[in-house]
Write an enzyme that holds these catalytic residues in place. Structure first.
Site, PDB file in Angstrom:
ATOM      1  N   CYS A   4      20.900  33.447  21.067  1.00  0.00           N
ATOM      2  CA  CYS A   4      21.615  32.296  20.525  1.00  0.00           C
ATOM      3  C   CYS A   4      22.314  31.561  21.677  1.00  0.00           C
ATOM      4  CB  CYS A   4      22.638  32.788  19.506  1.00  0.00           C
ATOM      5  SG  CYS A   4      23.642  31.470  18.806  1.00  0.00           S
ATOM      6  N   LYS A  38       0.866  -1.180   0.000  1.00  0.00           N
ATOM      7  CA  LYS A  38       0.000   0.000   0.000  1.00  0.00           C
ATOM      8  C   LYS A  38       0.900   1.227   0.000  1.00  0.00           C
ATOM      9  CE  LYS A  38      -4.161   1.721   2.270  1.00  0.00           C
ATOM     10  NZ  LYS A  38      -3.837   3.126   2.213  1.00  0.00           N
ATOM     11  N   ARG A  44      -8.431  12.006  -6.426  1.00  0.00           N
ATOM     12  CA  ARG A  44      -9.514  11.214  -5.880  1.00  0.00           C
ATOM     13  C   ARG A  44     -10.677  12.094  -5.424  1.00  0.00           C
ATOM     14  NH1 ARG A  44     -10.985   6.832  -2.299  1.00  0.00           N
ATOM     15  NH2 ARG A  44     -12.123   8.027  -0.763  1.00  0.00           N
TER      16      ARG A  44
HETATM   17  S1  IVH Z   1      -6.313  -0.578  -4.739  1.00  0.00           S
HETATM   18  C1  IVH Z   1     -10.998  -0.232  -4.589  1.00  0.00           C
HETATM   19  N1  IVH Z   1      -3.746  -0.724  -4.347  1.00  0.00           N
HETATM   20  O1  IVH Z   1      -5.199   3.252  -0.675  1.00  0.00           O
HETATM   21  C2  IVH Z   1      -9.739   0.300  -4.050  1.00  0.00           C
HETATM   22  N2  IVH Z   1      -4.924   1.121  -3.422  1.00  0.00           N
HETATM   23  O2  IVH Z   1      -7.433   3.170   1.279  1.00  0.00           O
HETATM   24  C3  IVH Z   1      -8.707   0.353  -5.090  1.00  0.00           C
HETATM   25  N3  IVH Z   1      -3.490   2.701  -2.226  1.00  0.00           N
HETATM   26  O3  IVH Z   1      -7.520   5.234  -2.389  1.00  0.00           O
HETATM   27  C4  IVH Z   1      -7.438   0.728  -4.506  1.00  0.00           C
HETATM   28  N4  IVH Z   1      -1.595   1.644  -2.585  1.00  0.00           N
HETATM   29  O4  IVH Z   1      -5.066   5.626  -2.800  1.00  0.00           O
HETATM   30  C5  IVH Z   1      -4.861  -0.021  -4.113  1.00  0.00           C
HETATM   31  N5  IVH Z   1      -1.456  -0.962  -4.123  1.00  0.00           N
HETATM   32  C6  IVH Z   1      -2.572  -0.277  -3.894  1.00  0.00           C
HETATM   33  C7  IVH Z   1      -2.575   0.918  -3.154  1.00  0.00           C
HETATM   34  C8  IVH Z   1      -3.776   1.595  -2.940  1.00  0.00           C
HETATM   35  C9  IVH Z   1      -2.167   2.719  -2.028  1.00  0.00           C
HETATM   36  C10 IVH Z   1      -4.407   3.730  -1.699  1.00  0.00           C
HETATM   37  C11 IVH Z   1      -5.345   4.268  -2.736  1.00  0.00           C
HETATM   38  C12 IVH Z   1      -6.715   4.119  -2.153  1.00  0.00           C
HETATM   39  C13 IVH Z   1      -6.430   3.945  -0.716  1.00  0.00           C
HETATM   40  C14 IVH Z   1      -7.545   3.163  -0.097  1.00  0.00           C
END
Ligand code: IVH
Length: 698
Positions: free
Chosen positions: A429, A134, A155
């Site tokens: 200082c 993530k 977003r």
């Molecule tokens: S999949 C249906 N994959 O996490 C959701 N999200 O909490 C599709 N994010 O808004 C998202 N890394 O900004 C996905 N490898 C990853 C991700 C990721 C970061 C973020 C993304 C999303 C948020 C959701």
């Protein structure tokens, strides 16, 4: 022998017939595809196929061709990453399908529950998972039409977001046109990609250091810096910040796609960078293995990740599972615990940087945080402390700001000692000279303005010798400290007189002849660094590497800089009021003038190699222009940049003070006004000839 340029210049066709426009077009397309391939190799595959000079040469050839034949410019040309002018606000755009959130948890049982529910809903049908890291960045949706980037949207609230296409185009890893790929015989040309825009840890630290040096407010972590950058209104500013993209989602109305794993392959084939380290996990155990592996390995990554995303791999199963409200039932985020620790704040002290910025630092009882013991953490500035109200004796929460620089982010109120008082920012200082600290309007930082302050002296010497400045190997922080203490070094010029102290140096512990001579050789070699490095090395407040280059190119020599006034600095394109004031003040100081004089006498470079803009041009310098109508090749913004770069001013309306009205097609009332007032009207070609050197040039 005709070279490539001859081949494509109209003269070289031995008088028979000019090359057909289609030939130019084909050549431009050829250059573009070479650049695209090099970009993908560099930014996506991290395996460069071209060295910088070849790349620059091809890029320049394309730019020149497009300049000569503006009708050849296509919006997806690599020269067009910055397009359009700064915007006041971003347009709102509805997402084709909502950008959902993820159910998330720090708890393994929740992950098992998720798997069980998926199994039930799929009525026991076999399913696999795709596991991603993530990314802790800013989510982005990119729409491509006919293989060309058409739209980049944030977003927002998930349903609508901001149209930041202009900003997104500047990311070198975002393809403006994709490589063709086929799915079931059909070319994938119209689609939406989603991913995360983020910044590498190293880039974040570097940018924050630059901000700290110039007394600007620091960003808390790479995500905030990324979000702040994407909201900038001027794409040229965005281009200066190194942002990255990692994609993880693909959808198209034109065809059926099969799986998450397949989509990642398609994205890569089209030239997108995809989320790294992802893998297919057939069972829940494999998912846990992925989670465990990255819980520790994430420390070694060059970017921030706060968890793992588990997705059902089959897209058909994803559709079957659907969503409840804002959450898809086919995906789940397992979050890693934030890297926080609690410890006691012993005291708050000030650290004085090379430009005199006073940064408050918390001295802590040592605590283990994300694998390293920390005993200090930044408190940024006076406002930050006042906002948090942390006090000596408090039990504080320490975090790695974006997991990079430890910072104090709060305190535990129940554990506050009964007798404690708010921190009052020192007035002077901490060094023996006790200079009164000063805070300027609109700035977050306090400054010590006594240039002899030992912390500043050390900071200045270390900065001069640092890698990005004069790059003197062997003259790091510890050695500088030692030499200052021994009385060998006080000013930068002393570095170049160090050889006079050879005998005394040899008397020091661990300074054998070989080490001493290596240091002297490194010092001597630094005299070869270009003038811009010398300027950067002197450590003028707000003058980073980029500004130093601009100054060197513009003024061309130290003599001219010393003579220049604040107004002269403000006139230089890329230099703001605040920086101009600081530069002028720096050159005003007798001590700094002496330093400049000494450095020149000691053989450092005091001239820019190449022609100085200020030397080359007089026709535009100091003149006021008004631009009206559509110019044949330059965008209005570009004409403005050009005029400012060469020391001219651009005004919005025509008056008696206007020297020139630069008029293009469909010029309106401003042109009439110019004629009425007898102001000289010029064309773009006139402007371009005005910036040619009058004094002989090269
Ligand atoms: S999949 C249906 N994959 O996490 C959701 N999200 O909490 C599709 N994010 O808004 C998202 N890394 O900004 C996905 N490898 C990853 C991700 C990721 C970061 C973020 C993304 C999303 C948020 C959701």
């Amino acid at each position: 022998m005709p070279d490539q340029h001859d081949l494509f210049s109209e003269r070289s066709t031995s008088g028979t017939q000019a090359l057909q426009p289609t030939t130019f077009r084909a050549h431009a397309e050829h250059l573009r595809s070479q650049i695209r391939r090099a970009d993908i190799a560099y930014y996506v595959e991290a395996a460069p196929i071209m060295d910088d000079r070849d790349y620059d040469r091809i890029f320049e050839e394309l730019s020149a061709l497009e300049r000569e034949h503006p009708d050849l410019v296509t919006p997806d040309s690599p020269t067009q990453r910055v397009s359009g002018e700064a915007q006041k606000e971003f347009r709102n755009v509805q997402h084709a399908q909502p950008m959902l959130s993820l159910q998330n948890s720090y708890n393994r049982e929740d992950a098992s529950d998720f798997d069980r529910r998926v199994g039930e809903l799929l009525e026991g049908k076999q399913h696999e998972y795709w596991c991603d890291l993530k990314y802790d960045g800013v989510a982005m949706s990119l729409r491509y039409v006919d293989g060309v980037l058409a739209l980049g949207v944030t977003r927002g609230d998930g349903v609508t977001g901001d149209d930041i296409t202009q900003n997104i185009r500047t990311l070198p890893s975002v393809p403006l046109r994709v490589n063709p790929v086929f799915v079931g015989g059909v070319e994938l040309k119209n689609f939406e990609v989603r991913g995360e825009v983020f910044m590498l840890n190293d880039d974040f630290v570097r940018l924050n250091e630059e901000r700290e040096a110039s007394g600007e407010k620091l960003y808390a972590n790479p995500r905030n810096l990324t979000a702040g950058t994407l909201k900038l209104q001027d794409p040229r500013e965005v281009m200066k910040r190194p942002l990255q993209l990692a994609t993880y989602f693909l959808a198209s109305d034109d065809m059926a796609l099969l799986s998450q794993a397949d989509n990642m392959r398609l994205l890569r084939a089209m030239g997108f960078p995809t989320a790294q380290h992802s893998r297919l996990c057939p069972t829940l155990n494999d998912v846990f293995a992925f989670i465990d592996e990255w819980e520790t390995r994430r420390e070694t990554l060059s970017f921030q990740t706060d968890g793992a995303v588990i997705k059902v791999n089959s897209l058909q199963q994803q559709t079957e599972l659907g969503a409840v409200g804002r959450f898809p039932r086919w995906a789940f985020a397992y979050k890693y615990e934030a890297k926080k620790a609690q410890t006691r704040l012993i005291s708050i002290f000030l650290q004085i940087g090379r430009t005199g910025v006073a940064t408050p630092v918390a001295e802590l009882e040592p605590v283990l945080l994300a694998g390293s013991t920390i005993s200090r953490a930044t408190l940024h500035n006076a406002d930050y402390i006042a906002e948090l109200d942390v006090r000596a004796g408090d039990t504080v929460i320490v975090e790695k700001g974006g997991d990079v620089i430890p910072k104090v982010s709060g305190f535990v109120s129940e554990l506050r000692p009964t007798e404690s008082s708010p921190f009052s920012f020192p007035h002077e200082c901490p060094c023996a000279h006790k200079q009164a600290l000063k805070r300027y309007d609109g700035e977050a930082a306090y400054y010590c303005e006594f240039s002899g302050c030992p912390s500043q002296v050390r900071g200045r010497l270390t900065h001069w010798a640092s890698r990005n400045a004069m790059d003197i190997e062997g003259l790091g922080e510890k050695i500088v400290d030692q030499f200052v203490e021994e009385g060998f070094l006080r000013t930068i010029a002393d570095i170049y007189r160090l050889h006079e102290q050879r005998e005394r140096l040899l008397e020091l512990d661990r300074w054998a002849a070989k080490r001493v001579d290596n240091l002297f050789a490194a010092i001597e070699a630094s005299k070869e660094r270009p003038f811009a490095k010398v300027l950067f090395g002197t450590g003028v407040r707000f003058v980073g590497e980029e500004t130093a280059k601009i100054l060197a190119e513009h003024f061309g020599s130290m003599e001219r800089l010393v003579e220049a006034t604040k107004d002269d600095f403000v006139q230089v394109f890329g230099i703001g009021e605040r920086t101009a004031t600081a530069i002028a003040a720096w050159f005003q100081s007798a001590e700094n003038r002496q330093l400049v004089h000494d450095l020149a006498a000691l053989g450092l470079k005091m001239h820019h190699e190449g022609r100085a803009i200020a030397d080359a041009v007089t026709a535009v310098q100091g003149k006021t222009f008004v631009i009206t109508g559509t110019l044949p090749t330059l965008k209005r913004d570009e004409a403005k940049d050009l005029i400012q770069r060469y020391g001219g001013k651009v005004a919005g309306s025509v008056s008696k003070k206007t020297d020139f009205v630069l008029a293009g097609e469909e010029a309106g009332s401003k042109l009439e006004k110019a004629q009425e007032l007898g102001v000289k009207v010029i064309t773009e070609a006139d402007l371009l000839s005005m910036i040619q050197p009058e004094n002989g040039g090269e």
